[in-house]
Design a protein around this motif. Structure first.
Motif, PDB file in Angstrom:
ATOM      1  N   ASN A  26      15.062 -49.015 -76.051  1.00 10.32           N
ATOM      2  CA  ASN A  26      15.149 -50.412 -75.631  1.00 10.32           C
ATOM      3  C   ASN A  26      16.371 -50.693 -74.758  1.00 10.32           C
ATOM      4  O   ASN A  26      16.410 -51.676 -74.028  1.00 10.32           O
ATOM      5  CB  ASN A  26      15.183 -51.294 -76.891  1.00 10.32           C
ATOM      6  CG  ASN A  26      14.928 -52.736 -76.555  1.00 10.32           C
ATOM      7  OD1 ASN A  26      14.138 -53.031 -75.677  1.00 10.32           O
ATOM      8  ND2 ASN A  26      15.600 -53.620 -77.234  1.00 10.32           N
TER       9      ASN A  26
ATOM     10  N   ASP B 252      15.358 -54.672 -72.971  1.00  9.72           N
ATOM     11  CA  ASP B 252      16.577 -55.475 -73.123  1.00  9.72           C
ATOM     12  C   ASP B 252      17.746 -54.880 -72.345  1.00  9.72           C
ATOM     13  O   ASP B 252      18.656 -55.605 -71.935  1.00  9.72           O
ATOM     14  CB  ASP B 252      16.954 -55.578 -74.601  1.00  9.72           C
ATOM     15  CG  ASP B 252      15.997 -56.479 -75.359  1.00  9.72           C
ATOM     16  OD1 ASP B 252      15.470 -57.427 -74.758  1.00  9.72           O
ATOM     17  OD2 ASP B 252      15.781 -56.227 -76.557  1.00  9.72           O
TER      18      ASP B 252
ATOM     19  N   HIS C 299      14.420 -56.960 -85.100  1.00  6.26           N
ATOM     20  CA  HIS C 299      14.884 -56.975 -83.708  1.00  6.26           C
ATOM     21  C   HIS C 299      14.710 -58.381 -83.098  1.00  6.26           C
ATOM     22  O   HIS C 299      15.659 -58.942 -82.543  1.00  6.26           O
ATOM     23  CB  HIS C 299      14.088 -55.935 -82.899  1.00  6.26           C
ATOM     24  CG  HIS C 299      14.407 -55.917 -81.444  1.00  6.26           C
ATOM     25  ND1 HIS C 299      15.253 -54.988 -80.874  1.00  6.26           N
ATOM     26  CD2 HIS C 299      14.008 -56.724 -80.424  1.00  6.26           C
ATOM     27  CE1 HIS C 299      15.351 -55.224 -79.580  1.00  6.26           C
ATOM     28  NE2 HIS C 299      14.604 -56.272 -79.268  1.00  6.26           N
ATOM     29  N   GLU C 300      13.516 -58.940 -83.279  1.00  3.34           N
ATOM     30  CA  GLU C 300      13.247 -60.254 -82.671  1.00  3.34           C
ATOM     31  C   GLU C 300      14.055 -61.353 -83.360  1.00  3.34           C
ATOM     32  O   GLU C 300      14.511 -62.286 -82.703  1.00  3.34           O
ATOM     33  CB  GLU C 300      11.749 -60.582 -82.734  1.00  3.34           C
ATOM     34  CG  GLU C 300      10.872 -59.609 -81.942  1.00  3.34           C
ATOM     35  CD  GLU C 300      11.326 -59.392 -80.509  1.00  3.34           C
ATOM     36  OE1 GLU C 300      11.859 -60.326 -79.896  1.00  3.34           O
ATOM     37  OE2 GLU C 300      11.163 -58.261 -79.998  1.00  3.34           O
TER      38      GLU C 300
ATOM     39  N   HIS D  16      17.467 -61.426 -81.840  1.00  2.00           N
ATOM     40  CA  HIS D  16      17.496 -62.234 -80.608  1.00  2.00           C
ATOM     41  C   HIS D  16      17.590 -63.719 -80.973  1.00  2.00           C
ATOM     42  O   HIS D  16      18.403 -64.451 -80.408  1.00  2.00           O
ATOM     43  CB  HIS D  16      16.210 -62.028 -79.803  1.00  2.00           C
ATOM     44  CG  HIS D  16      16.144 -60.738 -79.034  1.00  2.00           C
ATOM     45  ND1 HIS D  16      17.142 -60.321 -78.181  1.00  2.00           N
ATOM     46  CD2 HIS D  16      15.177 -59.788 -78.971  1.00  2.00           C
ATOM     47  CE1 HIS D  16      16.783 -59.159 -77.637  1.00  2.00           C
ATOM     48  NE2 HIS D  16      15.602 -58.803 -78.107  1.00  2.00           N
TER      49      HIS D  16
HETATM   50 ZN   LIG Z   1      14.392 -57.270 -77.495  1.00  2.00          ZN
END
Ligand SMILES: [Zn+2]
Length: 222
Positions: A137, A145, A48-49, A52
């Motif tokens: 999320n 987010d 996930h990170e 980003h």
């Molecule tokens: Zn995130």
């Protein structure tokens, strides 16, 4: 990023893990001794990170680092993207989770229930739990987010409308072909009529000759 360990670097992005990540992994596995589930949780957060981070790079901003911690993770970056870029960066994490889901789903179908509870836990974390975390999320509430991500669609619509307004209008050429013809014939290109005084050199020479002949004839008569 205090009290965290550096795990390594990926594409020049330092990756760290905060000690609370262990608590988060325990929480998401229902406080079981389940290494497969713990690993799955950490992979989902890390992917996930990194998602980003990838969109941060794609929007020409600077990634400072990625950290996995107990209540999710954090991608630290700097820059000043457009509102569209900011909303895309917010989506980056969930997009990466979707990619992970697509990769893990066939593996889960093939290898789940094969006898290893650790592998089952891992595959469940990468598929079902992964989708669950992505859904949570995307709730449009800070600091999730979703608070930023859902702005993407109105921004895209506004950009689409603006590009349609500013596009040069092309003249519509209607081409009529014979009835039943499979293809319309190409329109004939007709040269625009010459403006006055814009005669071709040949015509000008011809007119000059006619005028000269007439003059000669007049001289001969006189
Ligand atoms: Zn995130």
């Amino acid at each position: 990023m205090g009290s965290s360990w550096k795990l390594g670097s990926l594409f020049g992005v330092p990756i760290r893990m905060h000690w609370t990540a262990i608590v988060g992994a325990l929480f998401f596995s229902g406080f079981r001794i389940a290494p497969g589930a713990w690993l799955g949780f950490l992979i989902v957060i890390l992917v996930h990170e990194l998602g980003h981070a990838l969109v941060v790079k794609a929007t020409k901003q600077r990634v400072l680092g990625v950290e996995v911690h107990g209540y999710g993770g954090h991608c630290e970056w700097s820059g000043n993207p457009t509102p569209l870029g900011r909303a895309s960066i917010a989506w980056g994490g969930v997009w990466a989770q979707m990619g992970l889901f697509v990769l893990a789903l066939p593996l889960a179908v093939m290898f789940s229930g094969g006898g290893s509870s650790h592998l089952d836990d891992l595959l469940r974390a990468l598929t079902v739990n992964n989708l669950f975390l992505a859904g949570i999320n995307l709730i449009p509430v800070r600091p999730l987010d979703g608070a930023e991500a859902w702005k993407l669609f109105p921004l895209l619509r506004a950009r689409w409308n603006a590009s349609r307004r500013s596009a040069p209008r092309r003249p519509v050429i209607e081409v009529k072909g014979p009835v039943g013809a499979p293809k319309a014939t190409a329109p004939k290109v007709v040269n625009p009529p010459a403006q006055g005084g814009d005669l071709s050199p040949e015509l000008r020479a011809l007119f000059a000759k006619v005028a000269a002949d007439a003059r000669d004839a007049r001289h001969k008569r006189n």
